[in-house]
Design a protein around this motif. Structure first.
Motif, PDB file in Angstrom:
ATOM      1  N   THR A  35       0.830  -1.192   0.000  1.00 43.57           N
ATOM      2  CA  THR A  35       0.000   0.000   0.000  1.00 43.57           C
ATOM      3  C   THR A  35       0.870   1.250   0.000  1.00 43.57           C
ATOM      4  O   THR A  35       1.862   1.316   0.724  1.00 43.57           O
ATOM      5  CB  THR A  35      -0.895  -0.002   1.260  1.00 43.57           C
ATOM      6  N   LEU A  36       0.490   2.244  -0.811  1.00 44.02           N
ATOM      7  CA  LEU A  36       1.209   3.518  -0.851  1.00 44.02           C
ATOM      8  C   LEU A  36       0.434   4.600  -0.131  1.00 44.02           C
ATOM      9  O   LEU A  36      -0.796   4.635  -0.174  1.00 44.02           O
ATOM     10  CB  LEU A  36       1.426   3.974  -2.296  1.00 44.02           C
ATOM     11  N   TYR A  37       1.173   5.499   0.515  1.00 48.88           N
ATOM     12  CA  TYR A  37       0.599   6.681   1.150  1.00 48.88           C
ATOM     13  C   TYR A  37       1.370   7.893   0.646  1.00 48.88           C
ATOM     14  O   TYR A  37       2.588   7.876   0.587  1.00 48.88           O
ATOM     15  CB  TYR A  37       0.719   6.584   2.678  1.00 48.88           C
ATOM     16  N   ARG A  38       0.649   8.949   0.274  1.00 50.49           N
ATOM     17  CA  ARG A  38       1.278  10.185  -0.194  1.00 50.49           C
ATOM     18  C   ARG A  38       0.977  11.283   0.809  1.00 50.49           C
ATOM     19  O   ARG A  38      -0.136  11.367   1.320  1.00 50.49           O
ATOM     20  CB  ARG A  38       0.710  10.602  -1.545  1.00 50.49           C
ATOM     21  N   GLY A  39       1.968  12.129   1.071  1.00 48.23           N
ATOM     22  CA  GLY A  39       1.750  13.204   2.034  1.00 48.23           C
ATOM     23  C   GLY A  39       2.626  14.409   1.775  1.00 48.23           C
ATOM     24  O   GLY A  39       3.533  14.378   0.955  1.00 48.23           O
ATOM     25  N   VAL A  40       2.330  15.496   2.516  1.00 49.81           N
ATOM     26  CA  VAL A  40       3.104  16.743   2.481  1.00 49.81           C
ATOM     27  C   VAL A  40       3.396  17.132   3.915  1.00 49.81           C
ATOM     28  O   VAL A  40       2.529  17.022   4.782  1.00 49.81           O
ATOM     29  CB  VAL A  40       2.311  17.883   1.797  1.00 49.81           C
ATOM     30  N   VAL A  69       9.803   5.642   0.604  1.00 53.48           N
ATOM     31  CA  VAL A  69      10.323   5.154  -0.675  1.00 53.48           C
ATOM     32  C   VAL A  69      10.719   6.297  -1.609  1.00 53.48           C
ATOM     33  O   VAL A  69      11.460   6.076  -2.558  1.00 53.48           O
ATOM     34  CB  VAL A  69       9.320   4.218  -1.393  1.00 53.48           C
ATOM     35  N   TRP A  70      10.226   7.514  -1.330  1.00 57.39           N
ATOM     36  CA  TRP A  70      10.533   8.636  -2.217  1.00 57.39           C
ATOM     37  C   TRP A  70      10.122   9.935  -1.541  1.00 57.39           C
ATOM     38  O   TRP A  70       9.178   9.969  -0.750  1.00 57.39           O
ATOM     39  CB  TRP A  70       9.749   8.472  -3.519  1.00 57.39           C
ATOM     40  N   PHE A  71      10.855  11.021  -1.820  1.00 57.56           N
ATOM     41  CA  PHE A  71      10.440  12.356  -1.399  1.00 57.56           C
ATOM     42  C   PHE A  71      11.079  13.385  -2.317  1.00 57.56           C
ATOM     43  O   PHE A  71      12.075  13.106  -2.987  1.00 57.56           O
ATOM     44  CB  PHE A  71      10.803  12.635   0.060  1.00 57.56           C
ATOM     45  N   GLU A  72      10.470  14.582  -2.353  1.00 57.42           N
ATOM     46  CA  GLU A  72      11.081  15.702  -3.045  1.00 57.42           C
ATOM     47  C   GLU A  72      10.813  16.953  -2.229  1.00 57.42           C
ATOM     48  O   GLU A  72       9.809  17.053  -1.526  1.00 57.42           O
ATOM     49  CB  GLU A  72      10.603  15.844  -4.486  1.00 57.42           C
ATOM     50  N   GLU A  73      11.736  17.895  -2.332  1.00 58.71           N
ATOM     51  CA  GLU A  73      11.686  19.117  -1.532  1.00 58.71           C
ATOM     52  C   GLU A  73      11.178  20.285  -2.362  1.00 58.71           C
ATOM     53  O   GLU A  73      11.506  20.398  -3.539  1.00 58.71           O
ATOM     54  CB  GLU A  73      13.091  19.417  -1.017  1.00 58.71           C
ATOM     55  N   HIS A  74      10.394  21.151  -1.711  1.00 61.30           N
ATOM     56  CA  HIS A  74       9.876  22.362  -2.339  1.00 61.30           C
ATOM     57  C   HIS A  74      10.066  23.522  -1.375  1.00 61.30           C
ATOM     58  O   HIS A  74      10.035  23.332  -0.159  1.00 61.30           O
ATOM     59  CB  HIS A  74       8.381  22.219  -2.663  1.00 61.30           C
ATOM     60  N   SER A  75      10.218  24.718  -1.906  1.00 62.27           N
ATOM     61  CA  SER A  75      10.336  25.898  -1.049  1.00 62.27           C
ATOM     62  C   SER A  75       9.005  26.614  -0.879  1.00 62.27           C
ATOM     63  O   SER A  75       8.882  27.511  -0.060  1.00 62.27           O
ATOM     64  CB  SER A  75      11.377  26.869  -1.622  1.00 62.27           C
ATOM     65  N   ASP A  76       7.990  26.205  -1.621  1.00 65.97           N
ATOM     66  CA  ASP A  76       6.680  26.836  -1.571  1.00 65.97           C
ATOM     67  C   ASP A  76       5.618  25.793  -1.234  1.00 65.97           C
ATOM     68  O   ASP A  76       5.530  24.753  -1.896  1.00 65.97           O
ATOM     69  CB  ASP A  76       6.372  27.493  -2.925  1.00 65.97           C
ATOM     70  N   ILE A  77       4.802  26.064  -0.219  1.00 65.74           N
ATOM     71  CA  ILE A  77       3.791  25.096   0.217  1.00 65.74           C
ATOM     72  C   ILE A  77       2.747  24.838  -0.862  1.00 65.74           C
ATOM     73  O   ILE A  77       2.304  23.706  -1.049  1.00 65.74           O
ATOM     74  CB  ILE A  77       3.119  25.522   1.551  1.00 65.74           C
ATOM     75  N   ALA A  82       0.305  21.156  -4.721  1.00 62.95           N
ATOM     76  CA  ALA A  82      -0.060  20.876  -6.114  1.00 62.95           C
ATOM     77  C   ALA A  82       0.627  19.611  -6.607  1.00 62.95           C
ATOM     78  O   ALA A  82       0.024  18.794  -7.317  1.00 62.95           O
ATOM     79  CB  ALA A  82       0.312  22.064  -6.999  1.00 62.95           C
ATOM     80  N   ARG A  83       1.878  19.424  -6.220  1.00 61.56           N
ATOM     81  CA  ARG A  83       2.617  18.215  -6.629  1.00 61.56           C
ATOM     82  C   ARG A  83       1.996  16.961  -6.019  1.00 61.56           C
ATOM     83  O   ARG A  83       1.831  15.946  -6.680  1.00 61.56           O
ATOM     84  CB  ARG A  83       4.080  18.351  -6.232  1.00 61.56           C
ATOM     85  N   GLU A  84       1.631  17.041  -4.741  1.00 59.89           N
ATOM     86  CA  GLU A  84       0.986  15.899  -4.089  1.00 59.89           C
ATOM     87  C   GLU A  84      -0.332  15.564  -4.780  1.00 59.89           C
ATOM     88  O   GLU A  84      -0.620  14.395  -5.047  1.00 59.89           O
ATOM     89  CB  GLU A  84       0.722  16.188  -2.616  1.00 59.89           C
ATOM     90  N   LYS A  85      -1.109  16.570  -5.118  1.00 57.83           N
ATOM     91  CA  LYS A  85      -2.379  16.340  -5.818  1.00 57.83           C
ATOM     92  C   LYS A  85      -2.153  15.721  -7.187  1.00 57.83           C
ATOM     93  O   LYS A  85      -2.901  14.842  -7.609  1.00 57.83           O
ATOM     94  CB  LYS A  85      -3.165  17.643  -5.944  1.00 57.83           C
ATOM     95  N   ALA A  86      -1.110  16.174  -7.890  1.00 62.40           N
ATOM     96  CA  ALA A  86      -0.795  15.607  -9.203  1.00 62.40           C
ATOM     97  C   ALA A  86      -0.434  14.130  -9.074  1.00 62.40           C
ATOM     98  O   ALA A  86      -0.846  13.309  -9.889  1.00 62.40           O
ATOM     99  CB  ALA A  86       0.348  16.376  -9.858  1.00 62.40           C
ATOM    100  N   ILE A  87       0.300  13.797  -8.041  1.00 64.93           N
ATOM    101  CA  ILE A  87       0.669  12.394  -7.814  1.00 64.93           C
ATOM    102  C   ILE A  87      -0.563  11.573  -7.492  1.00 64.93           C
ATOM    103  O   ILE A  87      -0.741  10.460  -7.992  1.00 64.93           O
ATOM    104  CB  ILE A  87       1.710  12.289  -6.687  1.00 64.93           C
ATOM    105  N   ARG A  93       2.421  11.302 -13.156  1.00 61.29           N
ATOM    106  CA  ARG A  93       2.821  11.629 -14.521  1.00 61.29           C
ATOM    107  C   ARG A  93       2.643  13.114 -14.827  1.00 61.29           C
ATOM    108  O   ARG A  93       3.321  13.649 -15.658  1.00 61.29           O
ATOM    109  CB  ARG A  93       2.025  10.776 -15.506  1.00 61.29           C
ATOM    110  N   GLY A  94       1.706  13.759 -14.164  1.00 62.51           N
ATOM    111  CA  GLY A  94       1.446  15.169 -14.446  1.00 62.51           C
ATOM    112  C   GLY A  94       2.192  16.078 -13.505  1.00 62.51           C
ATOM    113  O   GLY A  94       2.500  15.725 -12.393  1.00 62.51           O
TER     114      GLY A  94
END
Length: 97
Positions: A35-40, A69-77, A82-87, A93-94
């Motif tokens: 199972t995958l979980y996505r978060g911010v 398993v994966w993360f990426e850093e952003h300077s703007d919340i 938006a990236r989490e929603k795209a995932i 892919r978007g």
């Protein structure tokens, strides 16, 4: 009064600089091919501890997702959200850039 001699110039020179903020989009899993979980979050280390200690109630506690398993850093919340929603909506892919 200690502040009587301060001007706007000296006050601005003595104030701390604004902190640089970091926000993280991350993926957790329960096991390989599980199972995958996505978060911010703004504190990835603290958030991972909560997941591992099962203090994050709900989905993560129920499915025991605690392996990063994966993360990426952003300077703007807003960018991170938006990236989490795209995932979540298109499997990553978007991207809104």
């Amino acid at each position: 009064m200690w502040w009587a001699g301060l001007t706007n110039r000296t006050v601005s020179a003595t104030l701390p600089m604004p902190r640089e903020h970091h926000y993280y989009v991350y993926l957790l899993t329960s096991r390989p091919h599980g199972t995958l979980y996505r978060g911010v979050t703004n504190d990835l280390y603290r958030r991972l501890l909560k997941h591992r200690e099962r203090k994050a109630a709900g989905f993560t506690q129920k499915y025991a997702v605690h392996r990063l398993v994966w993360f990426e850093e952003h300077s703007d919340i807003e960018e991170a959200i938006a990236r989490e929603k795209a995932i979540k909506t298109c499997g990553g892919r978007g991207r809104s850039n």
